[in-house]
Every structure is written in structure tokens, then in C-alpha cells.
Design a protein around this motif. Structure first.
Motif, PDB file in Angstrom:
ATOM      1  N   TYR A  35       0.963  -1.276  -0.117  1.00 40.54           N
ATOM      2  CA  TYR A  35       0.100  -0.091  -0.102  1.00 40.54           C
ATOM      3  C   TYR A  35       0.857   1.205   0.105  1.00 40.54           C
TER       4      TYR A  35
ATOM      5  N   GLN B 198      -1.168  -7.197  -4.537  1.00 42.11           N
ATOM      6  CA  GLN B 198      -1.250  -8.369  -3.806  1.00 42.11           C
ATOM      7  C   GLN B 198      -0.443  -9.418  -4.455  1.00 42.11           C
TER       8      GLN B 198
ATOM      9  N   LEU C  52       3.805   0.706   2.853  1.00 47.49           N
ATOM     10  CA  LEU C  52       3.267  -0.298   4.044  1.00 47.49           C
ATOM     11  C   LEU C  52       2.944  -1.451   3.183  1.00 47.49           C
TER      12      LEU C  52
ATOM     13  N   GLN D  11      -5.386 -15.783   0.327  1.00 46.59           N
ATOM     14  CA  GLN D  11      -5.609 -14.929  -0.695  1.00 46.59           C
ATOM     15  C   GLN D  11      -6.587 -13.988  -0.456  1.00 46.59           C
ATOM     16  N   ILE D  12      -7.693 -14.440   0.193  1.00 47.35           N
ATOM     17  CA  ILE D  12      -8.816 -13.347   0.355  1.00 47.35           C
ATOM     18  C   ILE D  12      -8.999 -13.155   1.746  1.00 47.35           C
ATOM     19  N   SER D  13      -8.006 -13.170   2.504  1.00 49.53           N
ATOM     20  CA  SER D  13      -8.016 -12.635   3.892  1.00 49.53           C
ATOM     21  C   SER D  13      -7.783 -11.378   4.282  1.00 49.53           C
ATOM     22  N   TYR D  14      -8.944 -10.637   4.578  1.00 48.97           N
ATOM     23  CA  TYR D  14      -8.789  -9.115   4.854  1.00 48.97           C
ATOM     24  C   TYR D  14      -8.168  -8.618   6.208  1.00 48.97           C
ATOM     25  N   GLU D  15      -8.117  -9.733   7.155  1.00 47.68           N
ATOM     26  CA  GLU D  15      -7.253  -9.363   8.312  1.00 47.68           C
ATOM     27  C   GLU D  15      -5.889  -9.482   8.052  1.00 47.68           C
ATOM     28  N   GLN D  16      -5.353  -8.357   7.926  1.00 47.18           N
ATOM     29  CA  GLN D  16      -3.847  -7.942   7.164  1.00 47.18           C
ATOM     30  C   GLN D  16      -2.960  -7.543   8.415  1.00 47.18           C
TER      31      GLN D  16
ATOM     32  N   PHE E  59       0.214  -5.154   9.428  1.00 47.93           N
ATOM     33  CA  PHE E  59       0.942  -4.323   8.632  1.00 47.93           C
ATOM     34  C   PHE E  59       2.482  -4.300   9.253  1.00 47.93           C
ATOM     35  N   GLY E  60       3.404  -3.959   8.443  1.00 39.91           N
ATOM     36  CA  GLY E  60       4.724  -3.762   8.846  1.00 39.91           C
ATOM     37  C   GLY E  60       4.633  -2.225   9.137  1.00 39.91           C
TER      38      GLY E  60
END
Lengths: 114, 113
Positions: free
Chosen positions: B35, B48, B90, B97-102, B104-105
């Protein structure tokens, strides 16, 4: 296109005040909804989530309810602390069948004063 | 457990140069997303990757490219840098693949002069 809109900031509150940060989204279907928080100098942290209508996400005293009738996911906390000062981002899943893309709002800065 | 790591932390480049940013996902996570966060705005999706293949691309020019390695780490490359590329980049990792629970660094702060 799909988007997320948050209330303009900064929001300035005194400690122990009640917090509401408004978030609305455009959607085809019923996307998953999220609140992320970004503390100064850090990356984003997932605060809470809701995956279907009427779900309530909660974490660390923060809550948000998935309202499909109003396409809203407002963030609330009953009593804020100075340590809650950060930028808060509302986000939705893209709803795509092949990607986990997140769509973010512009962010709302919260400043809590002692 | 180690979270998502990114390098470098900060970077200053000149217009026209290229840059490579690196990301290591959480152990066990197979998906990496990139991002761009311009100051005062929310993050904008760039790419992605899942299982070393591109699974999504945002509205960014072809100067932006990325790849994912067999160990699931990832690189973001930007060619012919413009002043407008100055931003916090970011990286986020997730299980599927479809996991929205991401997760972040901390990001890489790129400044283009």
C-alpha cells in the motif's frame, strides 16, 4: 466506485470523554468492515472488525456496529485516554473473489488531552 | 513472534532513480500486499501477491512492479521516480488469498527530491 468516507479531523477530546468517529461506505454486496489505528511513527494495527450485518466488533473498549441500512460502521468508545491519541482508519474489503484488497478512508486524527 | 518487517526504514532518492523496498511477512503467512500512504491520506492498494503470483493490482502506473519469493518475502520496485511517489510504503501480510485480516509492517518512508 467502492469507497469509504470518514469524518474530518482532527477530533480533540478531554480524557474520559465519549468518542464517536463516523464512517460510511459504498458497497455492492456486504463487505467486511474494519477499523485500523496508526500510532505516531508506526504501521497500522487492526483494532476491530465485523464481517456481516448487525455484527458488533469490539476491542480495548472500542466498538463499532455494522449497519447495512445506513451503510455505516461508526467507531465509539465510552471513555478515551491520552494513550488513544492516534489516527484511525475505517476500511472495507473489496469484495473481490480473488484478492484481499482493503479500501481505506482518509483517516481521522484523535487528540486526547489530559 | 516476529511481525511484518520492512527495509529500509527511510530512503531518499532523486527524481528519475529507481528504488527497491523489501518486506518479510509473518511466519506462515503466504500473502503480501503493498500500500502507498501519502501524508494525510489513507493507504492506497498497490499490489497483492499470493503463492508468488500477482492476485491484485491497484490503479498505479507500470513504473510500479513487485514480486514474491519462495520464502514469501516480497519486493516492491518503482522506476523513474517522481516527486509524487514520496510516501510511506506499507507492506501487509495475511494467511490466505482472500484474507482481509491483514498485519502491517512499520513502513518505508520514501522521499523523492
Amino acid at each position: 466506485g467502492d469507497s469509504v468516507t470518514q469524518m474530518e479531523g482532527p477530533v480533540t477530546l478531554s480524557e474520559e470523554a465519549f468518542l464517536t468517529i463516523n464512517c460510511t461506505y459504498t458497497a455492492t454486496g456486504y463487505p467486511s468492515l474494519f477499523w485500523y489505528v496508526q500510532y505516531p511513527g508506526e504501521g497500522l494495527q487492526l483494532l476491530l472488525k465485523a464481517t456481516k450485518a448487525d455484527d458488533k466488533g469490539s476491542n480495548k473498549g472500542f466498538e463499532a456496529t455494522y449497519r447495512k441500512e445506513t451503510t455505516s460502521f461508526h467507531l465509539e468508545k465510552g471513555s478515551v485516554q491520552v494513550s488513544d491519541s492516534a489516527v484511525y482508519f475505517c476500511a472495507r474489503g473489496s469484495g473481490s473473489s480473488n484478492t484481499g484488497k482493503l479500501i481505506f478512508g482518509q483517516g481521522t486524527t484523535l487528540q486526547v488531552k489530559p | 513472534d516476529a511481525g511484518v518487517t520492512q527495509s529500509p526504514t527511510h530512503l531518499i532518492k532523486t527524481r528519475g532513480q529507481h528504488v527497491t523496498l523489501r518486506c518479510s511477512p509473518i511466519s506462515g503467512h503466504k500473502s503480501v500486499s503493498w500500500y502507498q500512504q501519502v501524508l494525510g491520506q489513507g493507504p492506497q492498494f498497490i499490489f497483492q501477491y499470493y503463492e508468488k503470483e500477482e492476485r491484485g493490482r491497484g490503479n498505479f502506473p507500470d513504473r510500479f512492479s513487485a514480486r514474491q519469493f519462495p520464502n514469501y518475502s516480497s519486493e516492491l520496485n518503482v522506476n523513474a521516480l517522481l516527486l509524487g511517489d514520496s510516501a510511506l510504503y506499507l507492506c501487509a501480510s495475511s494467511l490466505g488469498q482472500i484474507s482481509y485480516e491483514q498485519y502491517f509492517g512499520p513502513g518505508t518512508r520514501l522521499t523523492v527530491t
